[in-house]
Design a protein around this motif. Structure first.
Motif, PDB file in Angstrom:
ATOM      1  N   ARG A 368      42.928 -19.347  27.274  1.00 55.30           N
ATOM      2  CA  ARG A 368      43.655 -19.374  26.551  1.00 55.30           C
ATOM      3  C   ARG A 368      44.789 -20.874  26.565  1.00 55.30           C
ATOM      4  O   ARG A 368      45.135 -21.570  25.932  1.00 55.30           O
ATOM      5  N   GLU A 369      44.664 -20.948  28.172  1.00 57.48           N
ATOM      6  CA  GLU A 369      45.456 -22.787  28.491  1.00 57.48           C
ATOM      7  C   GLU A 369      45.437 -23.729  28.020  1.00 57.48           C
ATOM      8  O   GLU A 369      45.777 -24.529  27.584  1.00 57.48           O
ATOM      9  N   VAL A 370      43.293 -24.141  28.221  1.00 59.26           N
ATOM     10  CA  VAL A 370      43.062 -24.894  27.711  1.00 59.26           C
ATOM     11  C   VAL A 370      42.944 -25.238  25.996  1.00 59.26           C
ATOM     12  O   VAL A 370      42.697 -26.358  25.793  1.00 59.26           O
ATOM     13  N   TRP A 371      42.720 -23.932  25.594  1.00 50.17           N
ATOM     14  CA  TRP A 371      42.448 -24.247  23.941  1.00 50.17           C
ATOM     15  C   TRP A 371      43.739 -24.140  22.968  1.00 50.17           C
ATOM     16  O   TRP A 371      44.032 -25.220  22.196  1.00 50.17           O
ATOM     17  N   GLN A 372      44.785 -23.379  24.065  1.00 47.47           N
ATOM     18  CA  GLN A 372      46.706 -24.198  23.620  1.00 47.47           C
ATOM     19  C   GLN A 372      46.467 -25.144  23.973  1.00 47.47           C
ATOM     20  O   GLN A 372      47.027 -26.847  22.769  1.00 47.47           O
ATOM     21  N   ARG A 373      45.880 -26.394  25.228  1.00 46.23           N
ATOM     22  CA  ARG A 373      46.910 -27.664  25.226  1.00 46.23           C
ATOM     23  C   ARG A 373      46.077 -28.577  24.546  1.00 46.23           C
ATOM     24  O   ARG A 373      45.874 -30.133  24.550  1.00 46.23           O
ATOM     25  N   THR A 374      45.031 -28.147  24.876  1.00 50.28           N
ATOM     26  CA  THR A 374      43.740 -29.071  23.395  1.00 50.28           C
ATOM     27  C   THR A 374      44.107 -29.532  22.436  1.00 50.28           C
ATOM     28  O   THR A 374      43.107 -29.708  21.460  1.00 50.28           O
ATOM     29  N   GLY A 375      44.308 -28.259  21.709  1.00 49.59           N
ATOM     30  CA  GLY A 375      44.309 -28.277  20.424  1.00 49.59           C
ATOM     31  C   GLY A 375      42.903 -27.757  19.920  1.00 49.59           C
ATOM     32  O   GLY A 375      42.305 -27.780  18.134  1.00 49.59           O
ATOM     33  N   ASP A 376      41.808 -26.676  20.427  1.00 47.49           N
ATOM     34  CA  ASP A 376      40.999 -26.400  20.363  1.00 47.49           C
ATOM     35  C   ASP A 376      39.356 -27.804  20.123  1.00 47.49           C
ATOM     36  O   ASP A 376      39.048 -27.724  19.006  1.00 47.49           O
ATOM     37  N   ARG A 377      40.123 -29.346  20.931  1.00 38.80           N
ATOM     38  CA  ARG A 377      39.299 -29.463  20.870  1.00 38.80           C
ATOM     39  C   ARG A 377      38.386 -30.472  22.040  1.00 38.80           C
ATOM     40  O   ARG A 377      38.757 -29.935  23.438  1.00 38.80           O
ATOM     41  N   PRO A 378      37.274 -30.506  22.200  1.00 39.33           N
ATOM     42  CA  PRO A 378      36.330 -31.269  23.516  1.00 39.33           C
ATOM     43  C   PRO A 378      37.936 -32.483  24.062  1.00 39.33           C
ATOM     44  O   PRO A 378      38.581 -32.729  23.762  1.00 39.33           O
ATOM     45  N   PHE A 379      37.610 -32.378  25.830  1.00 41.10           N
ATOM     46  CA  PHE A 379      38.313 -32.952  26.425  1.00 41.10           C
ATOM     47  C   PHE A 379      37.417 -34.244  26.811  1.00 41.10           C
ATOM     48  O   PHE A 379      36.349 -33.741  27.734  1.00 41.10           O
ATOM     49  N   THR A 380      38.636 -35.239  27.532  1.00 39.23           N
ATOM     50  CA  THR A 380      37.193 -36.259  28.227  1.00 39.23           C
ATOM     51  C   THR A 380      37.009 -35.537  29.649  1.00 39.23           C
ATOM     52  O   THR A 380      36.229 -35.702  30.325  1.00 39.23           O
ATOM     53  N   ARG A 381      38.301 -35.157  30.170  1.00 35.52           N
ATOM     54  CA  ARG A 381      38.437 -34.669  31.922  1.00 35.52           C
ATOM     55  C   ARG A 381      39.397 -33.856  31.706  1.00 35.52           C
ATOM     56  O   ARG A 381      40.232 -33.811  30.923  1.00 35.52           O
ATOM     57  N   ILE A 382      39.020 -32.144  32.241  1.00 33.32           N
ATOM     58  CA  ILE A 382      39.616 -31.725  32.322  1.00 33.32           C
ATOM     59  C   ILE A 382      40.570 -31.614  33.140  1.00 33.32           C
ATOM     60  O   ILE A 382      41.876 -31.159  32.946  1.00 33.32           O
ATOM     61  N   GLU A 383      41.152 -32.491  34.090  1.00 34.84           N
ATOM     62  CA  GLU A 383      42.265 -33.078  34.884  1.00 34.84           C
ATOM     63  C   GLU A 383      43.370 -33.984  34.148  1.00 34.84           C
ATOM     64  O   GLU A 383      44.308 -33.439  34.411  1.00 34.84           O
ATOM     65  N   ASP A 384      42.956 -34.495  32.962  1.00 36.04           N
ATOM     66  CA  ASP A 384      43.611 -34.820  31.861  1.00 36.04           C
ATOM     67  C   ASP A 384      44.410 -33.568  31.315  1.00 36.04           C
ATOM     68  O   ASP A 384      45.900 -33.483  30.573  1.00 36.04           O
ATOM     69  N   VAL A 385      43.833 -32.546  31.417  1.00 34.50           N
ATOM     70  CA  VAL A 385      44.264 -31.028  30.171  1.00 34.50           C
ATOM     71  C   VAL A 385      45.584 -30.460  31.010  1.00 34.50           C
ATOM     72  O   VAL A 385      46.640 -29.450  30.729  1.00 34.50           O
ATOM     73  N   ILE A 386      45.102 -30.301  32.110  1.00 31.24           N
ATOM     74  CA  ILE A 386      45.713 -29.272  32.923  1.00 31.24           C
ATOM     75  C   ILE A 386      45.349 -28.868  34.823  1.00 31.24           C
ATOM     76  O   ILE A 386      44.261 -29.437  34.761  1.00 31.24           O
ATOM     77  N   ASP A 387      45.857 -28.765  35.656  1.00 33.19           N
ATOM     78  CA  ASP A 387      45.450 -29.049  36.964  1.00 33.19           C
ATOM     79  C   ASP A 387      44.706 -27.674  37.542  1.00 33.19           C
ATOM     80  O   ASP A 387      45.222 -27.037  37.415  1.00 33.19           O
TER      81      ASP A 387
END
Length: 412
Positions: A368-387
């Motif tokens: 849920r945290e990753v879904w919210q923070r990315t806006g349900d989009r792919p990311f380049t590095r997970i470290e840029d989204v959440i520690d």
């Protein structure tokens, strides 16, 4: 002291083994005319495995299940988010098992009939009421197959282990409201499939708003060619749901669209789902925690006591913990009613915490945290989204609430 156990599911059979080990007499009454291997996969977490190992069952469980190596989290694009080791791989004394519910039940049933004798298990006995008097409790039964009254039975204590539709819970709480729907429906199945990731990974991917998947193997080498039996669960937010029934047949068309493009390099999700022989549907429902399980010589255990949404891999585990706690309370008191009160005091607050945590902050809150923070989009590095420390914290907090943090399992 003689106990009547109403229900021969995971909780009831574990309780029978605990009582036998403590030298306490019991009889088991089960509504089903015959016991068959039903259901799909479940996980036995280290706190529950510790109890089953004390009962001498760890080797049998290892022989029929998969010793879970890790939990891993991905988004719906197949991108890796977080992983952590499981069971002994995480330093616990005892393993985590991913296992078919029928196999877990079979191990418990074999132990009960072997140790207590088959005559202690009374099938086709649906308990309708339990009436207490000064000297004990009288139970009334009906035959499930013939829909006819059966002779009553007497016991000093009655423990209702008769699941989410418990007749004895209704006797204690006749005005309880309907189940609480979480807004999420789930579909489940198993399929023969080659190993993926480590071959012993419990995988969670996606999020409920657009579709979430849980997948893990529950049997190894089922065909002599190295393929596993893989359990999968598809969960989607929807206002539509049917009444709770663990064996309700589900329809592929109702949910497969959410997963149609989930073709990852480590798993082809729609192919896995489509290869299943059977699909089951279940609404993710629970009940608000009640203020008591016990009245006099009657108490509740497992799903009859604390129905919870099947998140966090913890429903069967909490029933197993209940059984151990009740055994300890009974062995430590000559007063049956006092023992039941002590058991309730130990387990009701703990399980209420799990019910509420499963609603709000289970381990899959990572997704849920990753879904919210990315806006349900792919990311380049997970470290840029959440520690990673924040992800680890979500997991550790649930372990503390559910009773399987490493600290909680220290000692005998």
């Amino acid at each position: 002291m003689k106990l009547a156990i109403v229900g021969a599911g995971v909780g009831g059979l574990t309780l029978a083994l605990e009582l036998h080990d403590a030298g306490i007499d019991c009889e088991i009454y089960e509504a089903a005319p015959q016991l068959r291997p039903v259901g799909v996969g479940i996980n036995v977490l280290p706190h529950a495995t510790k109890i089953l190992a004390r009962l001498g069952l760890e080797a049998e469980l290892a022989a029929v299940g998969v010793t879970t190596r890790e939990s891993a989290f991905f988004n719906r694009f197949g991108q890796f988010i977080y992983r952590e080791p499981a069971g002994r791989f995480a330093g616990y004394e005892h393993p985590q098992f991913s296992i078919h519910r029928g196999d877990l039940h079979g191990v418990l049933l074999s132990a009960v009939t072997g140790r207590l004798g088959p005559q202690r298990l009374h099938l086709d006995h649906a308990c309708t009421t339990a009436v207490e008097d000064e000297n004990g409790v009288t139970l009334a039964f009906r035959s499930t197959s013939a829909d006819a009254a059966l002779p009553p039975a007497r016991a000093d204590i009655v423990v209702a282990c008769d699941g989410i539709h418990s007749s004895l819970r209704k006797q204690l709480h006749p005005d309880e409201g309907p189940p609480v729907y979480s807004g999420v429906n789930m579909w489940r199945g198993t399929a023969v499939h080659p190993p993926f990731l480590t071959g012993a990974t419990m995988t969670r991917a996606g999020w409920l708003a657009t579709g979430k998947l849980v997948a893990y193997p529950v049997r190894d080498n089922v065909d002599g060619a190295g393929n596993q039996l893989v359990n999968w669960v598809a969960e989607i937010e929807t206002p539509r749901h049917a009444d709770r029934d663990w064996n309700r047949q589900g329809q592929l068309a109702d949910f497969i669209g959410a997963f149609e493009d989930w073709h990852f390099d480590w798993l082809d999700v729609p192919a896995l789902i489509r290869s299943s022989a059977e699909i089951l549907e279940y609404p993710m429902v629970d009940q608000d925690p009640v203020d008591h399980w016990t009245r006099g010589r009657l108490t509740l255990l497992g799903d009859a006591a604390h129905p919870m949404v099947p998140r966090g891999s913890n429903g069967a585990g909490q029933a197993i913990l209940d059984a151990r706690a009740l055994r300890d309370a009974l062995a430590g008191s000559a007063d049956p009613a006092a023992a039941l009160r002590a058991y309730e005091a130990a387990r009701l607050p703990a399980t209420a915490g799990v019910v509420l945590a499963n609603r709000a902050a289970p381990p899959d809150a990572i997704l849920r945290e990753v879904w919210q923070r990315t806006g349900d989009r792919p990311f380049t590095r997970i470290e840029d989204v959440i520690d990673v420390s924040e992800l680890r914290g979500i997991s550790e907090r649930y372990k503390e609430v559910a009773g399987f943090s490493p600290e909680a399992l220290e000692g005998p």
